[in-house]
Design a protein around this motif. Structure first.
Motif, PDB file in Angstrom:
ATOM      1  N   TYR A  73      -0.951   9.169   1.149  1.00  0.00           N
ATOM      2  CA  TYR A  73       0.204   8.658   0.415  1.00  0.00           C
ATOM      3  C   TYR A  73       0.456   9.479  -0.851  1.00  0.00           C
ATOM      4  CZ  TYR A  73       1.144   4.291   3.033  1.00  0.00           C
ATOM      5  OH  TYR A  73       1.517   3.360   3.977  1.00  0.00           O
ATOM      6  N   ALA A  74      -0.610   9.915  -1.490  1.00  0.00           N
ATOM      7  CA  ALA A  74      -0.458  10.714  -2.712  1.00  0.00           C
ATOM      8  C   ALA A  74       0.227  12.052  -2.449  1.00  0.00           C
ATOM      9  CB  ALA A  74      -1.820  10.947  -3.364  1.00  0.00           C
ATOM     10  N   SER A  75       0.297  12.460  -1.187  1.00  0.00           N
ATOM     11  CA  SER A  75       0.959  13.715  -0.816  1.00  0.00           C
ATOM     12  C   SER A  75       2.190  13.482   0.052  1.00  0.00           C
ATOM     13  CB  SER A  75      -0.028  14.622  -0.060  1.00  0.00           C
ATOM     14  OG  SER A  75      -1.147  14.926  -0.858  1.00  0.00           O
ATOM     15  N   GLU A  76       2.714  12.263   0.027  1.00  0.00           N
ATOM     16  CA  GLU A  76       3.831  11.867   0.885  1.00  0.00           C
ATOM     17  C   GLU A  76       5.162  12.048   0.157  1.00  0.00           C
ATOM     18  OE1 GLU A  76       5.783  11.478   3.618  1.00  0.00           O
ATOM     19  OE2 GLU A  76       3.980  10.459   4.376  1.00  0.00           O
ATOM     20  N   PRO A  77       5.979  13.042   0.546  1.00  0.00           N
ATOM     21  CA  PRO A  77       7.254  13.259  -0.148  1.00  0.00           C
ATOM     22  C   PRO A  77       8.241  12.107  -0.013  1.00  0.00           C
ATOM     23  CG  PRO A  77       6.618  15.206   1.108  1.00  0.00           C
ATOM     24  CD  PRO A  77       5.712  14.100   1.529  1.00  0.00           C
ATOM     25  N   SER A 100      10.275  21.319  -5.559  1.00  0.00           N
ATOM     26  CA  SER A 100       9.164  20.466  -5.152  1.00  0.00           C
ATOM     27  C   SER A 100       9.712  19.422  -4.204  1.00  0.00           C
ATOM     28  CB  SER A 100       8.522  19.784  -6.365  1.00  0.00           C
ATOM     29  OG  SER A 100       7.632  18.768  -5.947  1.00  0.00           O
ATOM     30  N   ARG A 140      -0.414  12.297   6.443  1.00  0.00           N
ATOM     31  CA  ARG A 140      -0.524  12.698   5.037  1.00  0.00           C
ATOM     32  C   ARG A 140      -1.070  11.552   4.188  1.00  0.00           C
ATOM     33  NH1 ARG A 140       4.502  15.364   6.352  1.00  0.00           N
ATOM     34  NH2 ARG A 140       5.630  13.444   5.877  1.00  0.00           N
ATOM     35  N   THR A 194      -3.969   6.847   3.664  1.00  0.00           N
ATOM     36  CA  THR A 194      -3.405   7.949   4.445  1.00  0.00           C
ATOM     37  C   THR A 194      -2.476   7.372   5.505  1.00  0.00           C
ATOM     38  OG1 THR A 194      -5.292   9.421   4.095  1.00  0.00           O
ATOM     39  CG2 THR A 194      -3.914   9.844   6.033  1.00  0.00           C
ATOM     40  N   PHE A 244       8.664  16.537  -4.030  1.00  0.00           N
ATOM     41  CA  PHE A 244       8.511  15.263  -4.712  1.00  0.00           C
ATOM     42  C   PHE A 244       9.602  15.084  -5.756  1.00  0.00           C
ATOM     43  CE2 PHE A 244       4.221  16.765  -3.572  1.00  0.00           C
ATOM     44  CZ  PHE A 244       3.874  15.778  -2.657  1.00  0.00           C
ATOM     45  N   ASP A 250      -2.925   9.352  -8.134  1.00  0.00           N
ATOM     46  CA  ASP A 250      -1.783  10.061  -7.536  1.00  0.00           C
ATOM     47  C   ASP A 250      -0.993  10.745  -8.644  1.00  0.00           C
ATOM     48  OD1 ASP A 250       0.527  10.910  -6.296  1.00  0.00           O
ATOM     49  OD2 ASP A 250       1.075   8.967  -5.470  1.00  0.00           O
ATOM     50  N   ASN A 253       1.279  13.102  -7.995  1.00  0.00           N
ATOM     51  CA  ASN A 253       2.518  13.650  -7.449  1.00  0.00           C
ATOM     52  C   ASN A 253       3.726  12.736  -7.631  1.00  0.00           C
ATOM     53  OD1 ASN A 253       1.642  16.158  -6.450  1.00  0.00           O
ATOM     54  ND2 ASN A 253       0.763  15.184  -4.632  1.00  0.00           N
ATOM     55  N   HIS A 254       3.480  11.449  -7.813  1.00  0.00           N
ATOM     56  CA  HIS A 254       4.583  10.498  -7.774  1.00  0.00           C
ATOM     57  C   HIS A 254       4.828   9.832  -9.121  1.00  0.00           C
ATOM     58  CE1 HIS A 254       3.497  10.579  -3.354  1.00  0.00           C
ATOM     59  NE2 HIS A 254       4.759  10.972  -3.387  1.00  0.00           N
TER      60      HIS A 254
END
Length: 440
Positions: free
Chosen positions: A206-210, A26, A204, A198, A28, A252, A254-255
């Motif tokens: 922020y919730a999808s920002e690696p 991933s 992207r 965004t 993340f 979010d 993802n983080h």
């Protein structure tokens, strides 16, 4: 060091080779047990604090994007893979609070600084690094919780270090934030705006920002200063931790989320407070800060004479928090640690023998934990000053200036900064990074 580095490298390599199969790849950072993984590999934190990154990333004349790039290049060359940065600041009547700020009492928020945060995250991500973003501050230097209170209480506040309001009046005043629904509501509105933003540079969400590793509730939140006030505020404080972490996770998934807390020194020296604060399922890892001078464990004017006692207290403090992390089965990051230059000087020309020794002490604890499968997952030194220099002989910061150092505006400029010319300190950071890479 009591652990031979060559033996450490061998043992860590063996540990990595015999570890369980990695989690699915991933981009993340994920928590897996008491460690972190990214892209299917272990992700030890070799970190720096650089609170001012968004200010450098802002458009000119406020920002200095060329300097931002140079500073991140310098950190990357040292092996730093994680940068802890400020993602909020509240326009404040408090003395020494930073300007400009991300927000005032009501929207709209500062578009230039939000764009600066976009740029900072894009530059961090371009170098394969990640960021930890804290979303307010217990202390005055970025406005923080006392400023939120001033927005809703008719403008009342207490200044830190005001002789008319001696310690612990400031932290006791700030503790009212947690039980004030209007103040918390304004803060949560800002959290929703930033976490839901965004990035205008990468396109992207922020919730999808690696490039983001974690959201942090605040810098050094605590229930209060005095025992009496802190105990009364404790239920509201713990409810705020739970509620804010839950809010961020709802926005979010993802983080990671962490508190930004110092540990025992921000929890009335109460282990039960630390455990409750970090046992929440929405809190992914523990944090601890170690400040021997600020906590009167050493004397800046007599570092040789006070070093041994301060070092022992520092080792004990780290060990206590490692034990908390083991108990909770979560990683621990020593995300702030700092030490003065020799003689208590603020000047970049001053030597750093005792500072370097302290960095080695912290890094040794992290390396030893990594070598034995322990929960200390990394460390972020405080703080990267890079090419920044104080503008005045008294090393003070004047409101409105933009010569950012690692030391916030309320502190002497150069107190804890690591400068681009600090070759011995940089060598220690580089050695730590090389050691920790083995466990990836």
């Amino acid at each position: 060091m009591t652990v031979n580095r060559r033996d450490l490298l061998v043992s860590v390599a063996a540990l990595a080779a015999t570890a369980a199969a990695p989690a699915p790849a991933s981009p993340f950072v994920r928590r897996v047990g008491t460690g972190f993984r990214r892209s299917g590999r272990r992700y030890p934190i070799v970190g720096a604090n650089m609170w001012y990154a968004a200010w450098l990333g802002a458009p000119a004349p406020l920002g200095d994007r060329a300097r931002l790039a140079r500073e991140l290049d310098r950190l990357a060359a040292l092996g730093v893979n994680n940068v802890r940065i400020l993602a909020s600041a509240e326009l404040s009547p408090l003395k020494n609070s930073v300007t400009p700020a991300f927000r005032s009492a009501a929207p709209p928020y500062n578009a230039a600084l939000l764009h600066g945060l976009d740029v900072a995250l894009a530059e961090i991500g371009r170098r394969g690094m990640t960021a930890v973003l804290y979303l307010t501050n217990f202390w005055e230097w970025s406005g923080g919780m006392v400023t939120y209170l001033s927005y809703v209480n008719g403008g009342r506040y207490v200044n830190m270090n005001d002789p008319a309001h001696p310690w612990p009046e400031f932290p006791d005043f700030a503790s009212a934030f947690y039980s004030n629904p209007k103040a918390v509501g304004l803060y949560w509105d800002y959290v929703r705006a930033v976490v839901g933003r965004t990035n205008r540079i990468t396109g992207r969400a922020y919730a999808s920002e690696p490039a983001i590793m974690a959201w942090q509730l605040a810098n050094e939140p605590r229930p209060g200063g005095s025992e009496a006030v802190g105990r009364r505020a404790m239920p509201a404080f713990q409810a705020w931790v739970k509620g804010t972490a839950r809010l961020i996770k709802s926005l979010d998934r993802n983080h990671l989320v962490s508190t930004g807390a110092e540990g025992l020194n921000s929890c009335l020296q109460d282990a039960a407070c630390v455990i409750e604060e970090h046992a929440n399922p929405e809190i992914d890892y523990l944090t601890a800060h170690v400040w021997p001078l600020n906590w009167n464990w050493v004397d800046a004017k007599d570092l040789p004479g006070t070093w041994a006692a301060g070092a022992e207290k520092s080792r004990t403090y780290v060990a206590q928090h490692e034990a908390f992390a083991r108990r909770l089965g979560k990683p621990l990051v020593i995300e702030e640690f700092g030490f003065p230059r020799d003689g208590g000087s603020y000047d970049p020309s001053a030597t750093t023998m005792w500072k370097d020794r302290f960095y080695g002490l912290i890094y040794q604890a992290v390396e030893k934990s990594a070598a034995t499968g322990g929960p200390i997952a990394g460390a972020n030194f405080w703080a990267w000053g890079g090419e920044g220099r104080a503008l005045h002989p008294d090393h003070g910061f004047r409101r409105g200036e933009r010569a950012w150092l690692g030391d916030p505006p309320h502190e002497p400029q150069g107190w804890y900064s690591v400068f681009d010319t600090d070759e011995s300190t940089k060598a220690i950071i580089r050695d730590f990074a090389e050691t920790m890479q083995v466990v990836r």
